[in-house]
Design an enzyme around this catalytic site. Structure first.
Site, short mmCIF file in Angstrom:
data_model
loop_
_atom_site.label_atom_id
_atom_site.label_comp_id
_atom_site.label_asym_id
_atom_site.label_seq_id
_atom_site.Cartn_x
_atom_site.Cartn_y
_atom_site.Cartn_z
N LYS A 53 -38.34 -20.21 -3.54
CA LYS A 53 -38.29 -18.74 -3.47
C LYS A 53 -38.55 -18.27 -2.04
CE LYS A 53 -37.83 -16.12 -6.42
NZ LYS A 53 -36.61 -15.54 -7.04
N THR A 66 -30.23 -23.51 -7.41
CA THR A 66 -30.08 -22.10 -7.81
C THR A 66 -30.82 -21.16 -6.85
OG1 THR A 66 -29.62 -22.48 -10.14
CG2 THR A 66 -30.74 -20.42 -9.60
N TYR A 125 -41.15 -24.69 -6.73
CA TYR A 125 -40.64 -23.36 -7.11
C TYR A 125 -40.91 -22.34 -6.00
CZ TYR A 125 -40.89 -18.64 -9.06
OH TYR A 125 -40.74 -17.28 -9.25
N ILE A 166 -24.28 -18.21 -10.07
CA ILE A 166 -24.39 -17.50 -8.78
C ILE A 166 -23.93 -18.38 -7.61
CG2 ILE A 166 -26.18 -15.85 -9.46
CD1 ILE A 166 -28.23 -17.71 -8.00
N THR A 192 -41.42 -13.35 -5.58
CA THR A 192 -42.70 -13.60 -6.26
C THR A 192 -43.87 -13.59 -5.28
OG1 THR A 192 -43.92 -15.34 -7.43
CG2 THR A 192 -42.17 -16.08 -6.00
N ASP A 193 -45.06 -13.34 -5.83
CA ASP A 193 -46.27 -13.43 -4.99
C ASP A 193 -46.61 -14.88 -4.65
OD1 ASP A 193 -47.14 -14.26 -7.50
OD2 ASP A 193 -48.78 -12.81 -7.67
N GLU A 194 -45.98 -15.83 -5.36
CA GLU A 194 -46.33 -17.25 -5.14
C GLU A 194 -45.93 -17.73 -3.74
OE1 GLU A 194 -45.75 -20.03 -8.23
OE2 GLU A 194 -46.16 -18.60 -9.81
N ALA A 208 -32.73 -17.20 -11.27
CA ALA A 208 -33.53 -18.24 -10.61
C ALA A 208 -33.97 -19.24 -11.66
CB ALA A 208 -34.77 -17.63 -9.95
N ASP A 239 -24.75 -14.19 -15.60
CA ASP A 239 -25.81 -15.13 -15.98
C ASP A 239 -25.18 -16.45 -16.43
OD1 ASP A 239 -29.03 -14.54 -17.02
OD2 ASP A 239 -28.05 -16.44 -17.53
P1 NAD Z 1 -36.15 -16.45 -16.42
O1 NAD Z 1 -36.28 -17.92 -16.20
O2 NAD Z 1 -36.65 -15.86 -17.68
O3 NAD Z 1 -34.62 -16.01 -16.29
C1 NAD Z 1 -33.78 -16.49 -15.29
C2 NAD Z 1 -32.36 -16.12 -15.66
O4 NAD Z 1 -31.48 -16.59 -14.60
C3 NAD Z 1 -31.87 -16.79 -16.95
O5 NAD Z 1 -31.17 -15.84 -17.73
C4 NAD Z 1 -30.94 -17.88 -16.46
O6 NAD Z 1 -29.89 -18.18 -17.40
C5 NAD Z 1 -30.38 -17.27 -15.18
N1 NAD Z 1 -29.93 -18.30 -14.24
C6 NAD Z 1 -30.59 -19.39 -13.83
N2 NAD Z 1 -29.83 -20.09 -12.96
C7 NAD Z 1 -28.68 -19.40 -12.78
C8 NAD Z 1 -27.52 -19.59 -11.99
N3 NAD Z 1 -27.39 -20.67 -11.19
N4 NAD Z 1 -26.54 -18.66 -12.04
C9 NAD Z 1 -26.66 -17.57 -12.85
N5 NAD Z 1 -27.73 -17.35 -13.64
C10 NAD Z 1 -28.74 -18.25 -13.60
O7 NAD Z 1 -36.84 -15.79 -15.15
P2 NAD Z 1 -37.71 -14.45 -15.06
O8 NAD Z 1 -39.11 -14.77 -15.41
O9 NAD Z 1 -36.99 -13.38 -15.76
O10 NAD Z 1 -37.67 -14.20 -13.48
C11 NAD Z 1 -36.62 -13.45 -12.89
C12 NAD Z 1 -36.82 -13.40 -11.40
O11 NAD Z 1 -38.07 -12.80 -11.10
C13 NAD Z 1 -36.85 -14.76 -10.72
O12 NAD Z 1 -36.17 -14.66 -9.50
C14 NAD Z 1 -38.32 -15.06 -10.52
O13 NAD Z 1 -38.50 -15.89 -9.41
C15 NAD Z 1 -38.84 -13.66 -10.28
N6 NAD Z 1 -40.26 -13.43 -10.65
C16 NAD Z 1 -40.69 -13.76 -11.90
C17 NAD Z 1 -42.00 -13.45 -12.26
C18 NAD Z 1 -42.53 -13.75 -13.64
O14 NAD Z 1 -43.72 -13.54 -13.89
N7 NAD Z 1 -41.73 -14.23 -14.58
C19 NAD Z 1 -42.85 -12.83 -11.34
C20 NAD Z 1 -42.37 -12.54 -10.04
C21 NAD Z 1 -41.05 -12.82 -9.73
O1 DAU Z 2 -46.97 -15.13 -9.92
C1 DAU Z 2 -45.63 -14.93 -10.28
C2 DAU Z 2 -45.11 -16.13 -11.03
O2 DAU Z 2 -45.68 -16.10 -12.34
C3 DAU Z 2 -43.60 -16.17 -11.11
O3 DAU Z 2 -43.06 -16.27 -9.82
C4 DAU Z 2 -43.13 -17.35 -11.98
O4 DAU Z 2 -41.72 -17.32 -12.12
C5 DAU Z 2 -43.77 -17.22 -13.34
O5 DAU Z 2 -43.42 -18.31 -14.17
C6 DAU Z 2 -45.29 -17.14 -13.22
O6 DAU Z 2 -45.83 -18.40 -12.74
P1 DAU Z 2 -47.17 -19.04 -13.31
O7 DAU Z 2 -47.14 -20.49 -13.06
O8 DAU Z 2 -48.35 -18.27 -12.83
O9 DAU Z 2 -46.96 -18.71 -14.89
P2 DAU Z 2 -47.28 -19.60 -16.20
O10 DAU Z 2 -47.15 -18.69 -17.38
O11 DAU Z 2 -46.51 -20.87 -16.21
O12 DAU Z 2 -48.82 -19.96 -16.02
C7 DAU Z 2 -49.82 -18.95 -15.88
C8 DAU Z 2 -51.13 -19.65 -15.66
O13 DAU Z 2 -51.51 -20.34 -16.86
C9 DAU Z 2 -51.09 -20.71 -14.57
O14 DAU Z 2 -52.33 -20.73 -13.89
C10 DAU Z 2 -50.93 -22.02 -15.34
C11 DAU Z 2 -51.67 -21.75 -16.63
N1 DAU Z 2 -51.14 -22.43 -17.84
C12 DAU Z 2 -49.82 -22.32 -18.11
C13 DAU Z 2 -49.28 -22.92 -19.23
C14 DAU Z 2 -47.80 -22.84 -19.52
C15 DAU Z 2 -52.02 -23.09 -18.69
O15 DAU Z 2 -53.24 -23.15 -18.44
N2 DAU Z 2 -51.49 -23.67 -19.82
C16 DAU Z 2 -50.17 -23.64 -20.11
O16 DAU Z 2 -49.73 -24.21 -21.15
#
Ligand code: NAD
Ligand code: DAU
Length: 366
Positions: free
Chosen positions: A164, A101, A160, A61, A134-136, A84, A34
């Protein structure tokens, strides 16, 4: 026994995955790589750091030489790729890091894995490169569209999700062209412990505790499909154990909620916790003021996110049928656990907010 390299293991989902894996497969070796960007937090790995089967490596990475060394020196057979840039809002204001990244970084990992596992004197049979996506990547849905399946066409809308999608395509190409054993999982919105408080759910919980506004983008009617983070770890486990190489698997919670309803639900839950536990008013005096009125009064409608996707929803039928996947948490149980975790782990989120969570990096290099 597996030897795992987990990229991004100090982030939200990566750390939860490491906890899950090491508790379930205690004989396996786990190396976390990381870069500890703003989203990485070494404290997320406190509970495993002294385990003899655990190693932490601070690195990027994109550093191919480092990846190759780690794959060889730790005899890694399974790479689980979480690292990521993950926050959509940041990708809108600064896409560069996402390209670097998410695209170049994934490409670097693929090149290193191919070199070590396929191009050496002997092929490492049974290797696996699992890519967490991600589903995005599927774009956005109208309220009546069917949920995303694995055959939904890719239509990413934000920098983003485009980054992905690009990484998903590279992973697919390394399987098709070179025979790398890859799998990809596309997951919906996760929530749970260690979620960085820039994302909606932890932001709302911590803002209530500070008596700060709860920002709702646009009309708040956008829909996300929420999954408790441990259920995501479980889904990846199933894909690693029984998923077919070269395949994508959707992982979701079948839990569609509008943003405004999520925020109202969290407000009510926090209020209930304050009523049950009088000690909370002493620990969070700012929140006491909010509780005196109605926490929902903190809701503030703000400017919408650029290009804001309206609805995401996952159809996980393939993963359910092929791998017997079934989330363990309902939204009600998962969100209650999550609120309780934030109330009980103030030191964790305070250190994120005051920046001291990054002291570890400075100490290592001083
Ligand atoms: P996060 O932002 O919390 O964590 C990302 C981690 O990656 C951090 O620890 C960061 O230090 C590390 N990182 C970033 N750039 C790097 C690099 N160049 N080299 C090495 N390490 C690096 O993210 P998360 O929410 O835990 O998401 C993890 C994965 O799951 C991502 O690939 C994201 O796209 C995917 N994902 C997230 C969600 C969600 O809801 N959070 C949903 C679907 C998929
Ligand atoms: O769907 C999977 C994705 O979910 C992952 O791939 C991403 O890494 C993860 O960050 C997440 O993306 P979202 O954009 O959906 O998550 P976020 O928590 O940023 O926002 C959730 C929803 O809430 C979105 O519709 C935006 C809205 N939002 C978000 C914030 C931060 C608000 O209305 N107010 C806010 O302050």
């Amino acid at each position: 026994m597996k030897k795992l390299l987990v990229t991004g293991g100090a982030g939200f989902i990566g750390a939860n995955f490491v906890h899950y894996w090491m508790a379930k497969y205690s004989a396996d070796k786990v190396v976390v790589l990381d870069a500890l960007t703003y989203a990485g937090n070494i404290a997320n790995l406190d509970s495993v750091k002294d385990d003899a089967n655990f190693n932490f490596v601070h690195g990027n990475i994109c550093d191919q030489a480092l990846i190759e060394t780690l794959l060889v020196e730790h005899s890694i057979d399974t790479l689980v790729h979480f690292a990521a840039e993950s926050h959509v809002d940041r990708s809108i204001t600064g896409p560069d890091a996402f390209i670097e990244t998410n695209i170049i970084g994934t490409y670097s990992l693929l090149k290193s894995a191919k070199k070590v596992w396929l191009d050496g004197k002997s092929i490492l049979e049974g290797h696996r490169f699992h890519h967490v996506s991600t589903d995005e990547v599927y774009g956005t849905l109208s309220p009546t569209d069917p949920a995303f399946t694995e055959s939904t066409a890719y239509a990413p809308n934000s920098p983003y999700s485009a980054s992905k999608a690009a990484s998903d395509h590279l992973v697919r190409a390394y399987h098709h062209t070179y025979g790398l054993n890859v799998t990809t999982s596309n997951c919906s919105n996760n929530y749970g412990p260690f979620h960085f408080p820039e994302k909606l759910i932890p932001l709302v919980i911590t803002n209530i505790l500070h008596d700060k506004a709860l920002p709702i983008y646009g009309d708040g009617q956008q829909i996300r499909d929420w999954l408790y983070v441990e259920d995501h770890a479980y889904g990846i486990d199933l894909v690693l154990q029984n998923g077919r190489v070269g395949e994508n698997y959707n992982i979701g919670g079948d839990n569609e909620w509008t943003n405004i309803d999520i925020v109202k639900t969290i407000s009510k839950l926090v209020e209930q916790e304050f009523l049950k536990n009088k000690d909370l008013a002493t620990r969070f005096p700012a929140a006491k003021a909010a509780m005196a009125q109605n926490t929902e009064s903190l809701i503030s409608y703000v400017k919408d996110r650029l290009g804001h996707d309206r609805r995401y929803a996952i159809d996980a039928t393939k993963t359910i049928n092929e791998l017997s996947y079934k989330p363990k948490e309902s939204f009600e149980t998962g969100i209650a656990k999550t609120v309780a975790w934030y109330l009980n782990n103030e030191a964790w989120w305070q250190s994120v907010m005051d920046g001291s969570y990054q002291n570890w990096i400075a100490e290592q290099y001083s």
